[in-house]
Design a protein around this motif. Structure first.
Motif, PDB file in Angstrom:
ATOM      1  N   THR A 321     -27.603  37.012  19.276  1.00  7.37           N
ATOM      2  CA  THR A 321     -27.952  35.630  18.834  1.00  7.37           C
ATOM      3  C   THR A 321     -26.857  34.597  18.966  1.00  7.37           C
ATOM      4  O   THR A 321     -27.112  33.363  19.571  1.00  7.37           O
ATOM      5  N   THR A 322     -25.673  35.082  18.573  1.00  8.30           N
ATOM      6  CA  THR A 322     -24.607  34.062  18.716  1.00  8.30           C
ATOM      7  C   THR A 322     -24.300  33.826  20.349  1.00  8.30           C
ATOM      8  O   THR A 322     -24.142  32.511  20.615  1.00  8.30           O
ATOM      9  N   GLN A 323     -24.402  34.692  21.140  1.00 14.03           N
ATOM     10  CA  GLN A 323     -24.010  34.577  22.698  1.00 14.03           C
ATOM     11  C   GLN A 323     -25.408  33.607  23.108  1.00 14.03           C
ATOM     12  O   GLN A 323     -25.112  32.510  23.942  1.00 14.03           O
ATOM     13  N   LEU A 324     -26.415  33.606  22.579  1.00 16.95           N
ATOM     14  CA  LEU A 324     -27.562  32.797  23.107  1.00 16.95           C
ATOM     15  C   LEU A 324     -27.269  31.389  22.790  1.00 16.95           C
ATOM     16  O   LEU A 324     -27.464  30.302  23.475  1.00 16.95           O
ATOM     17  N   ALA A 325     -26.942  31.392  21.291  1.00 13.54           N
ATOM     18  CA  ALA A 325     -26.654  30.115  20.893  1.00 13.54           C
ATOM     19  C   ALA A 325     -25.509  29.331  21.608  1.00 13.54           C
ATOM     20  O   ALA A 325     -25.682  27.965  21.874  1.00 13.54           O
ATOM     21  N   THR A 326     -24.493  30.071  22.089  1.00 11.79           N
ATOM     22  CA  THR A 326     -23.412  29.397  22.731  1.00 11.79           C
ATOM     23  C   THR A 326     -23.734  29.004  23.983  1.00 11.79           C
ATOM     24  O   THR A 326     -23.453  27.950  24.663  1.00 11.79           O
ATOM     25  N   ALA A 327     -24.518  29.891  24.739  1.00 12.78           N
ATOM     26  CA  ALA A 327     -25.129  29.530  26.118  1.00 12.78           C
ATOM     27  C   ALA A 327     -26.121  28.035  25.977  1.00 12.78           C
ATOM     28  O   ALA A 327     -25.946  27.463  27.013  1.00 12.78           O
ATOM     29  N   VAL A 328     -26.912  28.011  24.852  1.00 12.42           N
ATOM     30  CA  VAL A 328     -27.717  27.056  24.912  1.00 12.42           C
ATOM     31  C   VAL A 328     -27.012  25.948  24.645  1.00 12.42           C
ATOM     32  O   VAL A 328     -27.109  24.531  25.109  1.00 12.42           O
ATOM     33  N   THR A 330     -23.853  25.381  25.489  1.00 12.57           N
ATOM     34  CA  THR A 330     -23.222  25.016  26.763  1.00 12.57           C
ATOM     35  C   THR A 330     -24.000  24.300  27.706  1.00 12.57           C
ATOM     36  O   THR A 330     -23.604  23.312  28.377  1.00 12.57           O
ATOM     37  N   ALA A 331     -25.213  24.511  28.033  1.00 16.46           N
ATOM     38  CA  ALA A 331     -26.118  24.135  28.702  1.00 16.46           C
ATOM     39  C   ALA A 331     -26.462  22.900  28.425  1.00 16.46           C
ATOM     40  O   ALA A 331     -26.633  21.958  29.315  1.00 16.46           O
ATOM     41  N   LEU A 332     -26.721  22.436  27.027  1.00 21.41           N
ATOM     42  CA  LEU A 332     -26.844  21.127  26.641  1.00 21.41           C
ATOM     43  C   LEU A 332     -25.505  20.253  26.975  1.00 21.41           C
ATOM     44  O   LEU A 332     -25.693  18.943  27.499  1.00 21.41           O
ATOM     45  N   GLY A 333     -24.482  20.848  26.610  1.00 24.17           N
ATOM     46  CA  GLY A 333     -23.261  20.038  26.989  1.00 24.17           C
ATOM     47  C   GLY A 333     -23.113  19.772  28.441  1.00 24.17           C
ATOM     48  O   GLY A 333     -22.896  18.503  28.804  1.00 24.17           O
ATOM     49  N   ILE A 334     -23.476  20.718  29.265  1.00 26.58           N
ATOM     50  CA  ILE A 334     -23.409  20.349  30.924  1.00 26.58           C
ATOM     51  C   ILE A 334     -24.571  19.492  31.254  1.00 26.58           C
ATOM     52  O   ILE A 334     -24.152  18.720  31.909  1.00 26.58           O
ATOM     53  N   GLY A 335     -25.621  19.489  30.594  1.00 22.80           N
ATOM     54  CA  GLY A 335     -26.676  18.575  30.836  1.00 22.80           C
ATOM     55  C   GLY A 335     -26.191  17.133  30.670  1.00 22.80           C
ATOM     56  O   GLY A 335     -26.699  16.488  31.438  1.00 22.80           O
ATOM     57  N   MET A 356     -27.856  22.164  37.595  1.00 22.73           N
ATOM     58  CA  MET A 356     -28.777  22.365  36.345  1.00 22.73           C
ATOM     59  C   MET A 356     -29.791  23.752  36.493  1.00 22.73           C
ATOM     60  O   MET A 356     -29.877  24.422  35.459  1.00 22.73           O
ATOM     61  N   VAL A 357     -30.023  23.849  37.634  1.00 20.06           N
ATOM     62  CA  VAL A 357     -30.860  25.214  37.999  1.00 20.06           C
ATOM     63  C   VAL A 357     -30.079  26.549  37.658  1.00 20.06           C
ATOM     64  O   VAL A 357     -30.462  27.449  37.155  1.00 20.06           O
ATOM     65  N   VAL A 358     -28.717  26.412  37.992  1.00 24.14           N
ATOM     66  CA  VAL A 358     -27.698  27.401  37.786  1.00 24.14           C
ATOM     67  C   VAL A 358     -27.566  27.610  36.126  1.00 24.14           C
ATOM     68  O   VAL A 358     -27.672  28.888  35.472  1.00 24.14           O
ATOM     69  N   VAL A 359     -27.538  26.591  35.388  1.00 22.95           N
ATOM     70  CA  VAL A 359     -27.549  26.619  34.045  1.00 22.95           C
ATOM     71  C   VAL A 359     -28.670  27.070  33.207  1.00 22.95           C
ATOM     72  O   VAL A 359     -28.798  28.021  32.593  1.00 22.95           O
ATOM     73  N   VAL A 360     -29.857  26.856  33.823  1.00 21.63           N
ATOM     74  CA  VAL A 360     -31.226  27.271  33.150  1.00 21.63           C
ATOM     75  C   VAL A 360     -31.159  28.851  33.583  1.00 21.63           C
ATOM     76  O   VAL A 360     -31.629  29.616  32.811  1.00 21.63           O
ATOM     77  N   ALA A 361     -30.601  29.299  34.647  1.00 20.75           N
ATOM     78  CA  ALA A 361     -30.897  30.680  35.186  1.00 20.75           C
ATOM     79  C   ALA A 361     -29.937  31.399  34.106  1.00 20.75           C
ATOM     80  O   ALA A 361     -30.415  32.426  33.845  1.00 20.75           O
ATOM     81  N   VAL A 420     -34.543  28.335  24.755  1.00 14.75           N
ATOM     82  CA  VAL A 420     -35.058  28.139  26.043  1.00 14.75           C
ATOM     83  C   VAL A 420     -35.776  26.724  26.094  1.00 14.75           C
ATOM     84  O   VAL A 420     -35.897  25.875  26.986  1.00 14.75           O
ATOM     85  N   GLY A 421     -36.533  26.417  24.903  1.00 15.95           N
ATOM     86  CA  GLY A 421     -37.093  24.944  24.953  1.00 15.95           C
ATOM     87  C   GLY A 421     -36.079  23.888  25.143  1.00 15.95           C
ATOM     88  O   GLY A 421     -36.483  22.840  25.845  1.00 15.95           O
ATOM     89  N   VAL A 422     -35.120  23.957  24.400  1.00 15.04           N
ATOM     90  CA  VAL A 422     -33.842  22.996  24.618  1.00 15.04           C
ATOM     91  C   VAL A 422     -33.518  22.977  25.864  1.00 15.04           C
ATOM     92  O   VAL A 422     -33.240  21.831  26.561  1.00 15.04           O
ATOM     93  N   VAL A 423     -33.196  23.830  26.713  1.00 17.20           N
ATOM     94  CA  VAL A 423     -32.715  24.030  27.973  1.00 17.20           C
ATOM     95  C   VAL A 423     -33.519  23.623  28.710  1.00 17.20           C
ATOM     96  O   VAL A 423     -33.326  22.763  30.049  1.00 17.20           O
ATOM     97  N   LEU A 424     -35.003  23.718  28.751  1.00 15.38           N
ATOM     98  CA  LEU A 424     -35.885  23.308  29.703  1.00 15.38           C
ATOM     99  C   LEU A 424     -36.108  21.658  29.386  1.00 15.38           C
ATOM    100  O   LEU A 424     -36.346  21.058  30.690  1.00 15.38           O
ATOM    101  N   PHE A 425     -36.173  21.290  28.261  1.00 18.31           N
ATOM    102  CA  PHE A 425     -36.155  19.970  28.109  1.00 18.31           C
ATOM    103  C   PHE A 425     -34.923  19.118  28.566  1.00 18.31           C
ATOM    104  O   PHE A 425     -35.056  18.219  29.475  1.00 18.31           O
TER     105      PHE A 425
END
Length: 454
Positions: A321-328, A330-335, A356-361, A420-425
């Motif tokens: 769960t922590t890894q997923l939250a960190t990935a999200v 990170t994706a939000l920061g990159i976005g 952005m495609v790489v981040v979502v993947a 996933v919702g935040v990253v897709l947005f």
């Protein structure tokens, strides 16, 4: 009916008659002429559905023919056949001791047995035995069922040589003086003979050829089936102790059989076997108590391991769960950084879109791997439950293992859907800045048409 019962039992004992009795009829054969007349005098014809006499020439006659003028024409030996009135399905009425003995050898499911020669009522776990004129009280259901000995004792002959129901041969209650009647003595002898094979480890061919013990095997033959009340009590107590608990039946049976074998020599007599059975009760109980101590010690060790495994699993899910939250995050920061780069530095739209495609993947892969690990953990817990932790009650296992693990899994699932919702947005927002205006307009029109159509 009592007078007829006494007469027939005396004739059978003196070998003046051969008796065959079932639930539906009573046949007295091999009768001399005088014996047939004796029986005819005490028969109440009105109490039977049909009464007939047969001679050696298979001539069917009425009872009156025994006293008629043509009685000299009868060819002996004679047979008297009495057809019983139709009774209730779960009630059997037996006139003679031979009939009781024959009925006990069957696997009848009758709940009430009326016996003409019985003086006091007694009850086994499955059947009420009552005197002929006693009130028929429906038996109450037993509080539990005994284990089936056929699943424990190995039989190298017909499987039915071992009784299916131990409870049928165990006295649950008896009226005062019931043990003194001849009918109870007959039942007791049959019951002891039925229970003895349930204590053996193997039955060879017939129920009187028994093998006791597992490591040290002792073969015996029980040919004499006349047993005293003390013999019955010793066998019944041990058999009840073995088969009353389905979870411990195999362990108890092995301990009892080994203890009996320890006290016997090859080809031991019947009395030696019965004495060994009586003495083995206390020793088997002590051995079982020791086994329980070992089991409890192993159970405590297994529970300790289970606690460590549950803690490890919850920690692993929390890490996911922590890894997923960190990935999200990170994706939000990159976005956000990509949007700033597009606005301030006018960076390449295709480069921003590709990043952005790489981040979502990446975020999707982290979520998928975490979900797969949780599914594998659930399957592993099922395997632990069935093979390693059967001794833990289902409710306790759910409280100690399944519920904590499920709470951790729910936390991960909530984070997965939110992330996933935040990253897709974020992906769509960044794509709006990165793609050319005409592409964005076409995508907007497509979304609008799809919305109107739906």
């Amino acid at each position: 009916m009592i007078e007829l019962s006494i007469l027939l039992d005396r004739m059978s004992l003196n070998e003046r008659a051969v008796i065959d009795e079932t639930k539906d009829y009573l046949r007295i054969s091999h009768l001399a002429f005088g014996a047939a007349q004796q029986i005819a005098r005490v028969i109440d014809v009105e109490s039977w559905q049909d009464v007939r006499v047969e001679d050696a020439a298979d001539s069917l006659l009425r009872v009156d023919a025994l006293f008629g003028a043509d009685q000299g024409a009868l060819i002996g030996p004679l047979s008297v056949v009495l057809q019983k009135p139709q009774g209730q399905e779960n009630i059997v009425a037996l006139i003679t001791m031979a009939g009781l003995r024959q009925w006990l050898e069957t696997e009848s499911d009758a709940r009430i047995c009326r016996v003409a020669s019985l003086e006091r009522s007694f009850r086994s776990w499955t059947t009420n035995f009552v005197p002929w004129d006693a009130e028929l009280i429906p038996p109450t259901d037993a509080p539990f069922e005994f284990c089936n000995p056929r699943r424990t004792v190995q039989s190298f002959g017909p499987s039915r040589s071992i009784t299916e129901s131990v409870g049928r041969w165990l006295v649950l209650s008896a009226g005062p003086g019931a043990e003194e009647s001849s009918a109870f003595a007959e039942w007791r002898s049959v019951a002891t003979a039925k229970l003895l094979p349930t204590l053996a480890s193997e039955v060879l061919g017939t129920p009187d050829q028994l093998v006791f013990g597992s490591s040290r095997r002792v073969r015996t033959t029980i040919s004499d089936t006349s047993f005293s009340h003390e013999h019955y009590l010793g066998v019944a107590r041990l058999s009840q102790w073995i088969y009353e608990d389905p979870r411990a039946v195999d362990t108890k049976h092995t301990l009892a059989s080994d203890e009996i074998a320890r006290q016997l020599s090859q080809g031991a007599s019947r009395d030696a076997v019965l004495s060994a059975v009586e003495r083995s009760m206390d020793a088997a109980k002590r051995a079982y108590a020791f086994v329980l101590q070992e089991i409890n010690r192993d159970a405590l060790a297994a529970l300790s391991d289970l606690r460590a495994l549950v803690t490890e699993e919850i920690t692993r899910i929390s890490t996911l769960t922590t890894q997923l939250a960190t990935a999200v995050a990170t994706a939000l920061g990159i976005g956000v950084s990509l949007v700033a780069a597009r606005v301030i530095f006018d960076s390449s739209p295709l480069l921003i879109f590709a990043l952005m495609v790489v981040v979502v993947a990446y975020v999707t892969t982290v979520a998928k791997l975490g979900a797969d690990q949780i599914v594998l953990s659930e399957k592993a817990r099922g395997a632990w439950r069935d093979h390693l932790y059967k001794f833990v009650a289902t409710s306790e296992y759910n409280r100690l293992v399944d519920e904590p693990a499920e709470m951790a899994a729910k936390s991960f699932r909530r984070m997965r859907w939110l992330g996933v919702g935040v990253v897709l947005f974020t992906f769509f927002v960044v794509s709006g800045f990165a793609l050319p205006d005409d592409v964005v307009d076409r995508v907007a029109q497509l979304i609008q048409v799809t919305s109107i159509g739906s």
